[in-house]
Design a protein around this motif. Structure first.
Motif, PDB file in Angstrom:
ATOM      1  N   GLY A 231      -7.550  11.956  48.585  1.00 31.80           N
ATOM      2  CA  GLY A 231      -7.474  13.156  49.414  1.00 31.80           C
ATOM      3  C   GLY A 231      -8.452  14.215  48.951  1.00 31.80           C
ATOM      4  N   GLU A 232      -8.087  15.473  49.184  1.00 34.26           N
ATOM      5  CA  GLU A 232      -8.971  16.581  48.846  1.00 34.26           C
ATOM      6  C   GLU A 232      -8.744  16.996  47.396  1.00 34.26           C
ATOM      7  OE1 GLU A 232      -9.322  19.765  51.592  1.00 34.26           O
ATOM      8  OE2 GLU A 232      -8.966  18.459  53.302  1.00 34.26           O
ATOM      9  N   ILE A 233      -9.810  16.919  46.629  1.00 30.04           N
ATOM     10  CA  ILE A 233      -9.761  17.284  45.213  1.00 30.04           C
ATOM     11  C   ILE A 233     -10.879  18.271  44.935  1.00 30.04           C
ATOM     12  CG2 ILE A 233      -8.832  15.019  44.595  1.00 30.04           C
ATOM     13  CD1 ILE A 233     -11.785  14.629  43.321  1.00 30.04           C
ATOM     14  N   THR A 234     -10.798  18.920  43.761  1.00 29.28           N
ATOM     15  CA  THR A 234     -11.855  19.832  43.337  1.00 29.28           C
ATOM     16  C   THR A 234     -12.219  19.524  41.898  1.00 29.28           C
ATOM     17  OG1 THR A 234     -11.010  21.577  44.782  1.00 29.28           O
ATOM     18  CG2 THR A 234     -12.487  22.253  42.999  1.00 29.28           C
ATOM     19  N   ILE A 235     -13.529  19.347  41.662  1.00 28.45           N
ATOM     20  CA  ILE A 235     -14.051  19.238  40.303  1.00 28.45           C
ATOM     21  C   ILE A 235     -15.187  20.246  40.211  1.00 28.45           C
ATOM     22  CG2 ILE A 235     -15.195  17.821  38.570  1.00 28.45           C
ATOM     23  CD1 ILE A 235     -13.969  15.352  39.902  1.00 28.45           C
ATOM     24  N   HIS A 236     -15.090  21.136  39.242  1.00 33.81           N
ATOM     25  CA  HIS A 236     -16.149  22.112  39.020  1.00 33.81           C
ATOM     26  C   HIS A 236     -16.658  21.900  37.594  1.00 33.81           C
ATOM     27  CE1 HIS A 236     -18.476  25.708  39.690  1.00 33.81           C
ATOM     28  NE2 HIS A 236     -18.082  26.161  38.515  1.00 33.81           N
ATOM     29  N   GLY A 237     -17.734  21.118  37.463  1.00 36.32           N
ATOM     30  CA  GLY A 237     -18.304  20.798  36.157  1.00 36.32           C
ATOM     31  C   GLY A 237     -19.176  19.569  36.283  1.00 36.32           C
ATOM     32  N   ASP A 238     -19.720  19.132  35.167  1.00 33.49           N
ATOM     33  CA  ASP A 238     -20.527  17.912  35.154  1.00 33.49           C
ATOM     34  C   ASP A 238     -19.612  16.700  35.260  1.00 33.49           C
ATOM     35  OD1 ASP A 238     -22.809  19.422  34.778  1.00 33.49           O
ATOM     36  OD2 ASP A 238     -22.844  19.141  32.608  1.00 33.49           O
ATOM     37  N   VAL A 239     -20.046  15.704  36.031  1.00 30.37           N
ATOM     38  CA  VAL A 239     -19.262  14.484  36.208  1.00 30.37           C
ATOM     39  C   VAL A 239     -20.146  13.291  35.871  1.00 30.37           C
ATOM     40  CG1 VAL A 239     -17.981  13.044  37.833  1.00 30.37           C
ATOM     41  CG2 VAL A 239     -17.871  15.535  38.028  1.00 30.37           C
ATOM     42  N   LYS A 240     -19.627  12.410  35.014  1.00 31.39           N
ATOM     43  CA  LYS A 240     -20.349  11.181  34.682  1.00 31.39           C
ATOM     44  C   LYS A 240     -19.405  10.005  34.874  1.00 31.39           C
ATOM     45  CE  LYS A 240     -23.397   8.991  31.408  1.00 31.39           C
ATOM     46  NZ  LYS A 240     -24.198   9.187  30.190  1.00 31.39           N
ATOM     47  N   VAL A 241     -19.833   9.064  35.738  1.00 33.12           N
ATOM     48  CA  VAL A 241     -19.056   7.860  36.032  1.00 33.12           C
ATOM     49  C   VAL A 241     -19.996   6.668  35.778  1.00 33.12           C
ATOM     50  CG1 VAL A 241     -17.676   6.640  37.746  1.00 33.12           C
ATOM     51  CG2 VAL A 241     -17.752   9.137  37.776  1.00 33.12           C
ATOM     52  N   PRO A 242     -20.036   6.188  34.510  1.00 31.19           N
ATOM     53  CA  PRO A 242     -21.008   5.146  34.170  1.00 31.19           C
ATOM     54  C   PRO A 242     -20.603   3.735  34.582  1.00 31.19           C
ATOM     55  CG  PRO A 242     -19.739   5.719  32.232  1.00 31.19           C
ATOM     56  CD  PRO A 242     -19.303   6.645  33.343  1.00 31.19           C
ATOM     57  N   GLY A 243     -19.355   3.545  35.002  1.00 34.39           N
ATOM     58  CA  GLY A 243     -18.871   2.198  35.284  1.00 34.39           C
ATOM     59  C   GLY A 243     -18.386   1.551  34.000  1.00 34.39           C
ATOM     60  N   PRO A 244     -17.502   0.569  34.117  1.00 41.54           N
ATOM     61  CA  PRO A 244     -16.969  -0.079  32.913  1.00 41.54           C
ATOM     62  C   PRO A 244     -18.049  -0.900  32.209  1.00 41.54           C
ATOM     63  CG  PRO A 244     -16.141  -1.138  34.901  1.00 41.54           C
ATOM     64  CD  PRO A 244     -16.946   0.038  35.344  1.00 41.54           C
ATOM     65  N   GLY A 245     -17.878  -1.059  30.910  1.00 39.95           N
ATOM     66  CA  GLY A 245     -18.835  -1.859  30.160  1.00 39.95           C
ATOM     67  C   GLY A 245     -18.673  -1.649  28.664  1.00 39.95           C
ATOM     68  N   GLU A 246     -19.548  -2.270  27.929  1.00 38.07           N
ATOM     69  CA  GLU A 246     -19.544  -2.151  26.476  1.00 38.07           C
ATOM     70  C   GLU A 246     -19.977  -0.751  26.059  1.00 38.07           C
ATOM     71  OE1 GLU A 246     -18.614  -4.552  24.223  1.00 38.07           O
ATOM     72  OE2 GLU A 246     -17.957  -5.660  26.002  1.00 38.07           O
ATOM     73  N   GLY A 247     -19.433  -0.282  24.945  1.00 36.49           N
ATOM     74  CA  GLY A 247     -19.855   0.994  24.386  1.00 36.49           C
ATOM     75  C   GLY A 247     -19.374   2.224  25.129  1.00 36.49           C
ATOM     76  N   ILE A 248     -18.315   2.098  25.914  1.00 32.96           N
ATOM     77  CA  ILE A 248     -17.823   3.244  26.702  1.00 32.96           C
ATOM     78  C   ILE A 248     -17.341   4.381  25.802  1.00 32.96           C
ATOM     79  CG2 ILE A 248     -15.896   3.978  28.188  1.00 32.96           C
ATOM     80  CD1 ILE A 248     -18.277   2.817  29.695  1.00 32.96           C
ATOM     81  N   GLU A 249     -16.592   4.056  24.737  1.00 34.68           N
ATOM     82  CA  GLU A 249     -16.084   5.113  23.861  1.00 34.68           C
ATOM     83  C   GLU A 249     -17.227   5.899  23.238  1.00 34.68           C
ATOM     84  OE1 GLU A 249     -14.859   1.985  23.762  1.00 34.68           O
ATOM     85  OE2 GLU A 249     -12.782   2.283  24.392  1.00 34.68           O
ATOM     86  N   GLU A 250     -18.269   5.190  22.793  1.00 33.45           N
ATOM     87  CA  GLU A 250     -19.418   5.867  22.201  1.00 33.45           C
ATOM     88  C   GLU A 250     -20.138   6.727  23.243  1.00 33.45           C
ATOM     89  OE1 GLU A 250     -18.682   2.641  21.724  1.00 33.45           O
ATOM     90  OE2 GLU A 250     -18.264   2.610  19.580  1.00 33.45           O
ATOM     91  N   ALA A 251     -20.259   6.221  24.472  1.00 33.90           N
ATOM     92  CA  ALA A 251     -20.882   6.995  25.550  1.00 33.90           C
ATOM     93  C   ALA A 251     -20.049   8.246  25.856  1.00 33.90           C
ATOM     94  CB  ALA A 251     -21.040   6.139  26.801  1.00 33.90           C
ATOM     95  N   MET A 252     -18.727   8.099  25.820  1.00 38.35           N
ATOM     96  CA  MET A 252     -17.839   9.234  26.074  1.00 38.35           C
ATOM     97  C   MET A 252     -18.002  10.283  24.982  1.00 38.35           C
ATOM     98  SD  MET A 252     -13.740   9.283  26.840  1.00 38.35           S
ATOM     99  CE  MET A 252     -13.247   8.576  25.278  1.00 38.35           C
ATOM    100  N   VAL A 253     -18.034   9.849  23.722  1.00 40.75           N
ATOM    101  CA  VAL A 253     -18.210  10.788  22.613  1.00 40.75           C
ATOM    102  C   VAL A 253     -19.555  11.495  22.729  1.00 40.75           C
ATOM    103  CG1 VAL A 253     -18.484  10.973  20.105  1.00 40.75           C
ATOM    104  CG2 VAL A 253     -16.616   9.611  21.061  1.00 40.75           C
ATOM    105  N   ALA A 254     -20.602  10.771  23.086  1.00 37.59           N
ATOM    106  CA  ALA A 254     -21.923  11.383  23.265  1.00 37.59           C
ATOM    107  C   ALA A 254     -21.889  12.416  24.388  1.00 37.59           C
ATOM    108  CB  ALA A 254     -22.964  10.307  23.547  1.00 37.59           C
ATOM    109  N   PHE A 255     -21.226  12.091  25.514  1.00 37.16           N
ATOM    110  CA  PHE A 255     -21.080  13.017  26.640  1.00 37.16           C
ATOM    111  C   PHE A 255     -20.373  14.293  26.184  1.00 37.16           C
ATOM    112  CE2 PHE A 255     -18.443  14.661  30.121  1.00 37.16           C
ATOM    113  CZ  PHE A 255     -19.363  14.794  31.150  1.00 37.16           C
ATOM    114  N   MET A 256     -19.302  14.119  25.425  1.00 42.21           N
ATOM    115  CA  MET A 256     -18.536  15.263  24.947  1.00 42.21           C
ATOM    116  C   MET A 256     -19.374  16.116  23.996  1.00 42.21           C
ATOM    117  SD  MET A 256     -15.041  13.111  24.436  1.00 42.21           S
ATOM    118  CE  MET A 256     -14.013  14.402  23.789  1.00 42.21           C
ATOM    119  N   ARG A 257     -20.072  15.470  23.082  1.00 45.01           N
ATOM    120  CA  ARG A 257     -20.902  16.192  22.116  1.00 45.01           C
ATOM    121  C   ARG A 257     -22.008  16.977  22.832  1.00 45.01           C
ATOM    122  NH1 ARG A 257     -22.206  12.369  18.468  1.00 45.01           N
ATOM    123  NH2 ARG A 257     -20.569  13.047  17.080  1.00 45.01           N
TER     124      ARG A 257
END
Length: 157
Positions: free
Chosen positions: A99-125
């Motif tokens: 339905g109708e949602i709101t996101i105000h910020g950067d959004v990254k949707v890399p898709g599932p795969g290897e190294g997701i946790e490391e990619a998430m930590v890098a995104f956060m950093r």
């Protein structure tokens, strides 16, 4: 069949309750009240329609129906229900919107795969977040950085 820790709520903050601080949970969390601070879970976090969070959230998966003012980073799937609001950055390998949602910020949707946790930590950093997923605490990062420095690898580019 999902593991019990993924379907049985082991931490619940009721609709008339509030919490201020940093909450770390091994398993499933449901928030129906108000939270200020941060929430880290090894399993799923559900933020119901009645919830209001002034908190960053890091978990394996999350369902958001209420309002979150803070970053939301998951290592598997983020589902935002109709009327859900996130004012902050979002990292999710899979993102479902109902339905109708709101996101105000950067959004990254890399898709599932290897190294997701490391990619998430890098995104956060990269976005200045100090909260880390369970298992990626500062001490663990320092140990990891020390091993990587010795091997010539580093977290930062």
């Amino acid at each position: 069949m999902p593991a019990p820790r993924d379907v049985l709520v082991n931490t619940l903050l009721g609709p008339s309750s509030s919490f201020k601080g940093d909450l770390t949970v091994d398993g499933f969390v449901r928030i129906d009240g108000d939270v200020r601070g941060s929430i880290r879970a090894s399993g799923k976090i559900v933020v119901s329609e009645s919830a209001r969070c002034d908190a960053s959230i890091v978990a394996r998966s999350a369902v958001v129906g209420g309002v979150i003012h803070g970053d939301v980073c998951v290592s598997e799937r983020l589902t935002i229900l109709d009327g859900g609001v996130i004012v902050g950055n979002v990292f999710a390998p899979r993102l479902d919107a109902d339905g109708e949602i709101t996101i105000h910020g950067d959004v990254k949707v890399p898709g599932p795969g290897e190294g997701i946790e490391e990619a998430m930590v890098a995104f956060m950093r990269e976005r200045g977040s100090v909260i880390r997923p369970i298992g990626f605490d500062a001490a663990a990062e320092e140990r990891r950085s020390g091993r990587e420095a010795a091997s010539g690898k580093t977290w930062r580019k």
